[in-house]
Design a protein around this motif. Sequence first.
Motif, short mmCIF file in Angstrom:
data_model
loop_
_atom_site.label_atom_id
_atom_site.label_comp_id
_atom_site.label_asym_id
_atom_site.label_seq_id
_atom_site.Cartn_x
_atom_site.Cartn_y
_atom_site.Cartn_z
N ALA A 110 -12.34 -40.50 -45.73
CA ALA A 110 -10.94 -40.44 -46.15
C ALA A 110 -10.79 -39.65 -47.44
O ALA A 110 -9.87 -38.82 -47.57
N ALA A 111 -11.66 -39.91 -48.40
CA ALA A 111 -11.58 -39.20 -49.68
C ALA A 111 -11.82 -37.71 -49.49
O ALA A 111 -11.12 -36.88 -50.09
N PHE A 112 -12.78 -37.37 -48.67
CA PHE A 112 -13.06 -35.94 -48.42
C PHE A 112 -11.88 -35.27 -47.73
O PHE A 112 -11.47 -34.17 -48.12
N THR A 113 -11.32 -35.92 -46.72
CA THR A 113 -10.21 -35.33 -45.97
C THR A 113 -8.98 -35.15 -46.84
O THR A 113 -8.33 -34.09 -46.82
N ALA A 114 -8.65 -36.18 -47.62
CA ALA A 114 -7.42 -36.15 -48.41
C ALA A 114 -7.58 -35.35 -49.70
O ALA A 114 -6.66 -34.61 -50.10
N LYS A 118 -7.67 -31.60 -48.73
CA LYS A 118 -6.24 -31.66 -49.06
C LYS A 118 -5.38 -31.60 -47.80
O LYS A 118 -4.36 -30.90 -47.73
N LYS A 119 -5.78 -32.37 -46.78
CA LYS A 119 -5.03 -32.45 -45.53
C LYS A 119 -4.35 -33.82 -45.45
O LYS A 119 -4.98 -34.85 -45.68
N ASN A 120 -3.07 -33.79 -45.09
CA ASN A 120 -2.26 -35.00 -45.17
C ASN A 120 -2.00 -35.67 -43.83
O ASN A 120 -1.41 -36.76 -43.78
N THR A 121 -2.38 -35.04 -42.71
CA THR A 121 -2.19 -35.65 -41.40
C THR A 121 -3.49 -35.60 -40.63
O THR A 121 -4.19 -34.59 -40.62
N ALA A 122 -3.81 -36.71 -39.98
CA ALA A 122 -5.09 -36.79 -39.25
C ALA A 122 -4.91 -37.56 -37.96
O ALA A 122 -4.05 -38.45 -37.84
N MET A 141 -8.97 -45.18 -41.52
CA MET A 141 -7.51 -45.26 -41.47
C MET A 141 -6.95 -45.98 -42.68
O MET A 141 -5.95 -45.55 -43.28
N LYS A 142 -7.60 -47.07 -43.07
CA LYS A 142 -7.13 -47.83 -44.23
C LYS A 142 -7.15 -46.98 -45.49
O LYS A 142 -6.14 -46.87 -46.21
N TYR A 143 -8.29 -46.37 -45.77
CA TYR A 143 -8.43 -45.64 -47.03
C TYR A 143 -7.65 -44.33 -47.01
O TYR A 143 -7.13 -43.90 -48.03
N TYR A 144 -7.56 -43.69 -45.84
CA TYR A 144 -6.81 -42.43 -45.76
C TYR A 144 -5.34 -42.68 -46.11
O TYR A 144 -4.73 -41.89 -46.85
N GLU A 145 -4.78 -43.76 -45.62
CA GLU A 145 -3.40 -44.10 -45.96
C GLU A 145 -3.27 -44.47 -47.44
O GLU A 145 -2.26 -44.13 -48.08
N ASP A 146 -4.28 -45.12 -47.99
CA ASP A 146 -4.28 -45.42 -49.43
C ASP A 146 -4.24 -44.14 -50.26
O ASP A 146 -3.66 -44.10 -51.35
N TYR A 147 -4.88 -43.07 -49.75
CA TYR A 147 -4.90 -41.79 -50.46
C TYR A 147 -3.68 -40.93 -50.15
O TYR A 147 -3.60 -39.78 -50.59
N GLY A 148 -2.71 -41.49 -49.41
CA GLY A 148 -1.47 -40.77 -49.13
C GLY A 148 -1.44 -40.02 -47.82
O GLY A 148 -0.47 -39.33 -47.51
N GLY A 149 -2.50 -40.15 -47.01
CA GLY A 149 -2.54 -39.47 -45.72
C GLY A 149 -1.80 -40.26 -44.65
O GLY A 149 -1.51 -41.44 -44.80
N VAL A 207 -13.84 -33.58 -38.48
CA VAL A 207 -14.59 -34.29 -39.52
C VAL A 207 -15.21 -35.54 -38.88
O VAL A 207 -14.53 -36.29 -38.18
N GLY A 208 -16.50 -35.73 -39.11
CA GLY A 208 -17.19 -36.89 -38.55
C GLY A 208 -18.03 -37.59 -39.60
O GLY A 208 -18.08 -37.20 -40.77
N GLY A 209 -18.71 -38.63 -39.14
CA GLY A 209 -19.58 -39.39 -40.02
C GLY A 209 -21.04 -39.03 -39.79
O GLY A 209 -21.38 -37.88 -39.52
#
Length: 336
Positions: A110-114, A118-122, A141-149, A207-209
């Motif tokens: 989530a941190a890397f994506t957001a 700097k991508k806001n939709t996933a 999903m939890k952390y991505y939304e916390d970062y504004g995604g 993006v994967g793990g």
Amino acid sequence: GANLAVAGNKAKGGVLGKPVQLFPYDVGTRPEEAVNAFRRMAENDKVVAVVGANGSGINIATAPLANRYKIPQIGTVSTNLLVTVNDQGELNPYMFRTCFTDPYQGQLIAAFTAKELKKNTAAVLYDVGSDYAQGLREFFMKYYEDYGGKIVADQGFRAGTDVDFRAQLTTIRDSKAEVLVLPNMGKEMALIMKQARELGMNDIIFVGGDGYGEFMWEIAGDAMENSYWINHVAPEDPAMADFFANYKKTYNDECKEFVNGILAYDSIYWLADAIERAGKVDSTAIKDALENTVNVQLHHAVMSIDPATHNPMNKTGVVLVAKDGRAQFFTRIQPE
């Protein structure tokens, strides 16, 4: 990886002056086979510790046996929280892991994506039958939304059964997601990326793990290019040069599944260190030494364990980029 570590340990005189003996079992991805193998190791082989497996579902299945037989088990790439803590929130006292956890890995993705991309939709496309995939999806999903995604599509499939992902991908394409997160393992990810590009999804970023594997190039081909994978290790890490050289010399091949190889390798070294600190070959003493690991230098990382959860603390994640036919180091990441 484990075999190389045992050979290296033997060359240095073993543990407490004795050679390490390995009893390998191949259980595939079948928890029932892992349970049977654990019983044989405990009752017939009389092992004092178990290293493996490389999947959360298997180690969740064997955790009750590790606790019952009082034999410590170290999961290598077993990232689900329930490996070391049961669903009542109680510690599985004989279960450990070398890798970071799904919540931590999900936060890294989530941190890397957001923040980095700097991508806001996933969108997310995950294996509904995998404990690993479900856990990684949940925490991303939890952390991505916390970062504004914003999650604009959440689609599932069943590994081992589904090979055509065009229906899910069409939904994802129509959602206008900028990033497609693949919290999975196995060939399905390669098929998904290949089919996505065939559907004209040329701009979406994959993006994967830590489910990345070099074999995926054989299936996905150029669709792999410029995808990103949050991982535990990087092949270019100078500290791992001896490992890769020894692997090639021993097996006359490159270590394509390098995450599994390196984490199994370092799990053996961590176990050997714990036995030395325990001062005796006793399963309970080894468990106590593993639990009290502080700043132990392994090859891929410095290991410290949280005694309350048996999880590694504050491990830095590595981002790999798929480029020119292989995974390459891109950056390191640690969430705030």
